[in-house]
Design an enzyme around this catalytic site. Structure first.
Site, short mmCIF file in Angstrom:
data_model
loop_
_atom_site.label_atom_id
_atom_site.label_comp_id
_atom_site.label_asym_id
_atom_site.label_seq_id
_atom_site.Cartn_x
_atom_site.Cartn_y
_atom_site.Cartn_z
N GLU A 195 -6.28 -15.46 -58.08
CA GLU A 195 -6.12 -15.30 -56.63
C GLU A 195 -6.70 -14.00 -56.11
O GLU A 195 -6.85 -13.81 -54.89
CB GLU A 195 -4.63 -15.41 -56.25
N HIS B 297 -5.99 -12.45 -62.68
CA HIS B 297 -5.49 -12.92 -61.38
C HIS B 297 -6.57 -13.76 -60.70
O HIS B 297 -7.45 -13.22 -60.04
CB HIS B 297 -5.14 -11.74 -60.47
N CYS C 93 -0.90 -13.87 -64.91
CA CYS C 93 -0.60 -12.50 -65.32
C CYS C 93 0.70 -12.45 -66.12
O CYS C 93 0.76 -13.01 -67.20
CB CYS C 93 -0.58 -11.57 -64.11
#
Length: 219
Positions: free
Chosen positions: A194, A192, A79
């Site tokens: 994650e 992202h 990001c």
């Protein structure tokens, strides 16, 4: 061992949870010396580019990351971390790390230059799920990730690399948005991983596969 750079401007908790979930040992630290002996780094980030660069300078991570990259050691930015590895950001008109050549520009400026979104249909930030298309042969970090898989994006500024060959995947948001960039030992994910479910976790597994194979719990 994987190191997570904590410079007071990162989405740290979600990255920790993701690595825990896939069984990757890691070191999280605000101190450069505690990450020096790691095999690879994750450089996350959320928020404002100028604030992030200020924090990097205060913590010494600016020079640490430059030296790390110059030595050809593995690094991924996530990001905001994917943006400030470039030369300059319009967000705060700030000079960034310069690990890859290019600039970070606001969506509105890029759209205007290309005659796109005059009716304001597309909103800023680019937020939510979007699929990615592979470019320039993709990347080994995308192994096991089908093309056009969806990932979670939140950003108002867009990567504009000098060399288009570094873009390994892009998303469509009025323009082709570089979503995965790779240059040497450095990779960057505008989305992202994650927070992107199964395929995001696969990307992190690919990056940390050496630790997963040996089960090493020491840095």
């Amino acid at each position: 061992m994987t190191g997570i750079v904590d410079y007071n401007a990162g989405n740290i908790r979600s990255v920790e949870h993701a690595l825990d979930a896939i069984g990757v040992p890691f070191v999280l630290s605000k101190k450069t010396g505690e990450l020096q002996n790691c095999d690879r780094l994750i450089f996350p980030g959320v928020g404002d580019a100028s604030y992030a660069m200020q924090q990097l300078k205060l913590t010494g991570f600016d020079s640490f990351l430059k030296d790390w990259a110059a030595a050809g050691r593995p690094l991924i930015g996530i990001c905001l971390g994917s943006q400030i590895i470039f030369d300059h950001s319009e967000e705060g008109d700030v000079t960034c790390l310069g690990l890859i050549k290019g600039n970070i520009r606001h969506f509105a400026d890029v759209w205007k230059e290309n005659g796109i979104n005059a009716d304001g249909t597309l909103k800023v930030p680019h937020m939510g799920w979007n699929d990615i298309a592979y470019e320039n042969g993709g990347s080994p970090l995308l192994d096991g990730v089908p093309e056009h898989s969806n990932f979670y994006f939140v950003h108002s500024y867009v990567i504009q690399p000098d060399d288009g060959n570094v873009v390994k995947a892009y998303a469509d948001y009025g323009i082709q948005v570089p979503a995965v960039v790779e240059c040497g030992s450095i990779a960057a994910f505008q989305f992202h991983p994650e927070k992107s479910g199964t395929y995001g976790m696969q990307i992190l597994r690919n990056y940390c596969k050496a630790d997963l194979s040996k089960g090493d719990a020491s840095c």
